[in-house]
Design an enzyme around this catalytic site. Sequence first.
Site, PDB file in Angstrom:
ATOM      1  CG  HIS A   1      -2.110  -0.876   1.099  1.00 36.19           C
ATOM      2  ND1 HIS A   1      -3.309  -0.446   0.556  1.00 36.19           N
ATOM      3  CD2 HIS A   1      -2.286  -2.164   1.411  1.00 36.19           C
ATOM      4  CE1 HIS A   1      -4.169  -1.448   0.579  1.00 36.19           C
ATOM      5  NE2 HIS A   1      -3.573  -2.509   1.087  1.00 36.19           N
TER       6      HIS A   1
ATOM      7  CE  LYS B   1      -7.254  13.700  -0.094  1.00 35.18           C
ATOM      8  NZ  LYS B   1      -7.265  12.445  -0.840  1.00 35.18           N
ATOM      9  NE  ARG B   2      -5.637   9.582   9.974  1.00 36.03           N
ATOM     10  CZ  ARG B   2      -5.428   8.631  10.885  1.00 36.03           C
ATOM     11  NH1 ARG B   2      -6.281   7.615  11.001  1.00 36.03           N
ATOM     12  NH2 ARG B   2      -4.395   8.688  11.693  1.00 36.03           N
TER      13      ARG B   2
ATOM     14  CE  LYS C   1      -3.703  10.496   2.905  1.00 38.77           C
ATOM     15  NZ  LYS C   1      -4.440   9.837   1.815  1.00 38.77           N
TER      16      LYS C   1
ATOM     17  CB  THR D   1     -10.440   4.655  -2.218  1.00 37.10           C
ATOM     18  OG1 THR D   1     -10.181   4.979  -0.850  1.00 37.10           O
ATOM     19  CG2 THR D   1      -9.660   3.414  -2.615  1.00 37.10           C
TER      20      THR D   1
ATOM     21  CE  LYS E   1     -14.310   6.144  -0.234  1.00 30.32           C
ATOM     22  NZ  LYS E   1     -13.682   6.490   1.076  1.00 30.32           N
TER      23      LYS E   1
HETATM   24  C1  LIG Z   1     -12.425   6.632   1.453  1.00 29.31           C
HETATM   25  C2  LIG Z   1     -12.014   7.049   2.807  1.00 29.31           C
HETATM   26  C3  LIG Z   1     -10.681   7.321   3.082  1.00 29.31           C
HETATM   27  C4  LIG Z   1      -9.586   7.281   2.029  1.00 29.31           C
HETATM   28  O1  LIG Z   1      -9.429   8.576   1.511  1.00 29.31           O
HETATM   29  P1  LIG Z   1      -8.208   8.957   0.559  1.00 29.31           P
HETATM   30  O2  LIG Z   1      -8.514  10.345   0.126  1.00 29.31           O
HETATM   31  O3  LIG Z   1      -8.216   7.997  -0.577  1.00 29.31           O
HETATM   32  O4  LIG Z   1      -6.987   8.867   1.402  1.00 29.31           O
HETATM   33  C5  LIG Z   1     -10.340   7.711   4.370  1.00 29.31           C
HETATM   34  N1  LIG Z   1     -11.278   7.823   5.331  1.00 29.31           N
HETATM   35  C6  LIG Z   1     -12.575   7.587   5.091  1.00 29.31           C
HETATM   36  C7  LIG Z   1     -13.563   7.758   6.195  1.00 29.31           C
HETATM   37  C8  LIG Z   1     -12.995   7.182   3.827  1.00 29.31           C
HETATM   38  O5  LIG Z   1     -14.296   6.922   3.603  1.00 29.31           O
END
Ligand SMILES: *Cc1c(COP(=O)(O)O)cnc(C)c1O
Length: 835
Positions: free
Chosen positions: A370, A561-562, A567, A669, A673
């Site tokens: 990952h 995101k985190r 990022k 991911t 979405k």
């Molecule tokens: C999809 C998702 C992530 C992943 O987000 P990225 O922008 O791809 O890092 C992290 N936290 C939650 C709650 C998510 O639904």
Amino acid sequence: MIVENNRLITLLSEEQKADLISLEKQFAHHLEYTIGKNKYTLGNTDIYKALGHTVRDFLIDRLNVTNERYLNEDPKKIYYFSLEFLMGRTLMNALINLGLYDIIKQMIGSFGFDLESILEFEMDAGLGNGGLGRLAACFLDSMATLNIPGFGYGIRYDYGIFNQIIVNGSQLEMPDHWDADGVPYEVVRPDITFSVGFYGHTETHITGKGKLQYRWIPGETVLASAHDCPVPGFNTSTVNYLRLWTAKSSEEFNLDYFNHGDYMKAVQDKSISENISKVLYPNDTTEQGKMLRLKQQYFMVCASLQDIIAQYKQANVSLDRLSDKIAIQLNDTHPSIGISELMRILMDQEDWDWDDAWDLTTKIFSYTNHTVLPEALETWKVSLIETLLPRHMQIIYEINQRFLEDVRKSGKLNETEIEEVSIIEEGNEKRIRMANLAVVGANKVNGVAALHSDLIIKTIFKSFYKIFPDKFNNKTNGITPRRWLIQSNPSLTALIAKKIGPSFATDLEKLRDLENHIGDAEFRNDWAKVKQVNKENLAKLIKGDTGIVIDPDSMIDVQVKRFHEYKRQLLNILRVIALYRRIKENPNITITPRTVIFGGKAAPGYYMAKLIIKLINNVASIVNHDKDVADRLKVIFLPNYRVSLAEKIIPGTNLSEQISTAGTEASGTSNMKFMLNGALTIGTLDGANVEMLEEVGRENIYIFGLKTEEVFATKQSGYDPRDWIEKNEEMGRILRMIRENFFSQNELGIFMPIHDSLFYTDTYLLMADFKAYDEMQKKVAEDFRNAEEWTKKAILNVARAGKFSSDRTIREYAKDIWKVPLLSTVPPQTSYQLG
Ligand SMILES: *Cc1c(COP(=O)(O)O)cnc(C)c1O
């Protein structure tokens, strides 16, 4: 399936409806006898719990039918090993997948309650940090929907990812006691309990056949007890499960103390062993090397392998055919100690020779990588593994010795490269490289997006690729359209289904049919209306959670995101500061009104990430209160980002920020979405953004910044951020504002570490990418003013999002890695047994 009340619903057969006549009785029964309430004492959480139990009955019916089918047909089973499953809420997803949504809504309505409000009482199961754990959750949904006998194995942490609150702009962590009120849908299975050993020593003895055999005598034993979360497929009778282990102290262990009369010590030790499943480690992409974490990993793997082998032995005498009947996918290296555990079982307990054991083991495990970030590659001190798992340490040494011998014989690698592929990292303190163990022990190794899979064979696994070119492959991540479209965005789902039919729910490529309707002005109008209503709902949520009123007509620009430096949330807020300055310098400037929304948690020990959260909040409080801004710009930090919040934010978004430094984000991911919900993306050529660009073309996505090779080249040639700052006067002023406490007037100097990191090191090249980012944002702002064109692009993005269904990803795993067939006929929907 039909569209009704602005929602896509599954039609029930007459037979099923007849069975459901008893639904009200069933629900009332649970309310009275399971929850123990009557009409005078019940509250809304009781309604939620009784509903949970009602749905659970349906789940269990089908779970049992599915298990029976698996027993009869004995298909190859897939076990997805993951220390994290970020499931979020379960009930709405179960209602949709089981086709019960409409009938349950009516039933709950007849009791005088609103289903959607009742479902808000469910706590998220936040047993994961971010993308890695959410991927595992999406995969479970897809495996069940594709009728693959695929099961999740993990840990049932008492405390999931912490709850984030913001106090004076800073993140504070609060415990997430997610199961405090009970978990109505889970199935507790105290009969499925295994013991897990730790510490102790190894012995040798001679077997009856005169063979030398090792035996591990653990010094401590803990019990692992199963809790199953049923995982229903969409529009199929298949219900698989996610099996989560919880730690219980073993009586063998405590009896000693009881016998010696030390009651208090026995009770103390009991809670110490139960600590193993107490709390999820809140670090995303960094590893700390703590003993308790290693205990968690082995605890999960050891219990799971015992369970899997016990199930296999119900149908088979010898383990010879184990690799025909099971495959295990390792979600990152966290469960990779399992490779040595299976070797131990085969040799020490089943009396197999090394070569046969190794042959079988390396057919069973596959490993998903990952990350390429060095700080995220897991290593453990040899001394730690030696203490906790002495037999495993011996086995790992032998795996390594035999592997390095083979490599030397092959003549494919030089000495430096051999050192690189060694499972043991030499040095002052020897360490075990878990990624190397995973690659050596795995049948297949995959990255999670095309760019990432390319990168790992050129960087961290370069030498491994020379030895095992056929092991490496790509499996671009995906998301389940059931949760991330049908559940989260019912009105867009209904609009799409009205236009092209409902088959996209299980065949997301069907969304391409939307392209035929982009030219249809009425359809575009309906589309824009749906987005507008979703934005208004988001505005209400923001008002509720933060008290801030936003303009739902403004561009909703989101980065959730985190929090991590790679990022680059910091790049986003720097550009917000730039916008703010431009407004202040020229108060009559025409800009496209924007609401810039941030959300995400920082690891509690990640100082820089937490400081960036604080900066965002401080910038927000200045910008949002400045009369000169006059509502053209708002900055929002939404606290406690989690799955259930993501489901509400994403449908109301216009612009998705995916701006990591090229070469750092493995896949992402949330980018998928947003795309699936009709947001346009501004992003770098990183992770799966690259493939999103391939799908939609340059005109339909806003790509900017250095490419991966350019990032490497820039760093190679001695990157100095000051060269870039000098070239950009505005950036110089922004940095001065930070330095001179414009955003920290009551906390002088707090943002100096941010300033200095940008000024002196800038590891993630924000200064190099700022101008390109800013210019692309200007284009975005301009394009957004043309609502018709924007909507056309949004529809096109959704139409081309089909590739990013986790159904596609899982089909690829099934074909290339697990070698399991996909059923051509779907198991019939069994009628409901209730009543
Ligand atoms: C999809 C998702 C992530 C992943 O987000 P990225 O922008 O791809 O890092 C992290 N936290 C939650 C709650 C998510 O639904």
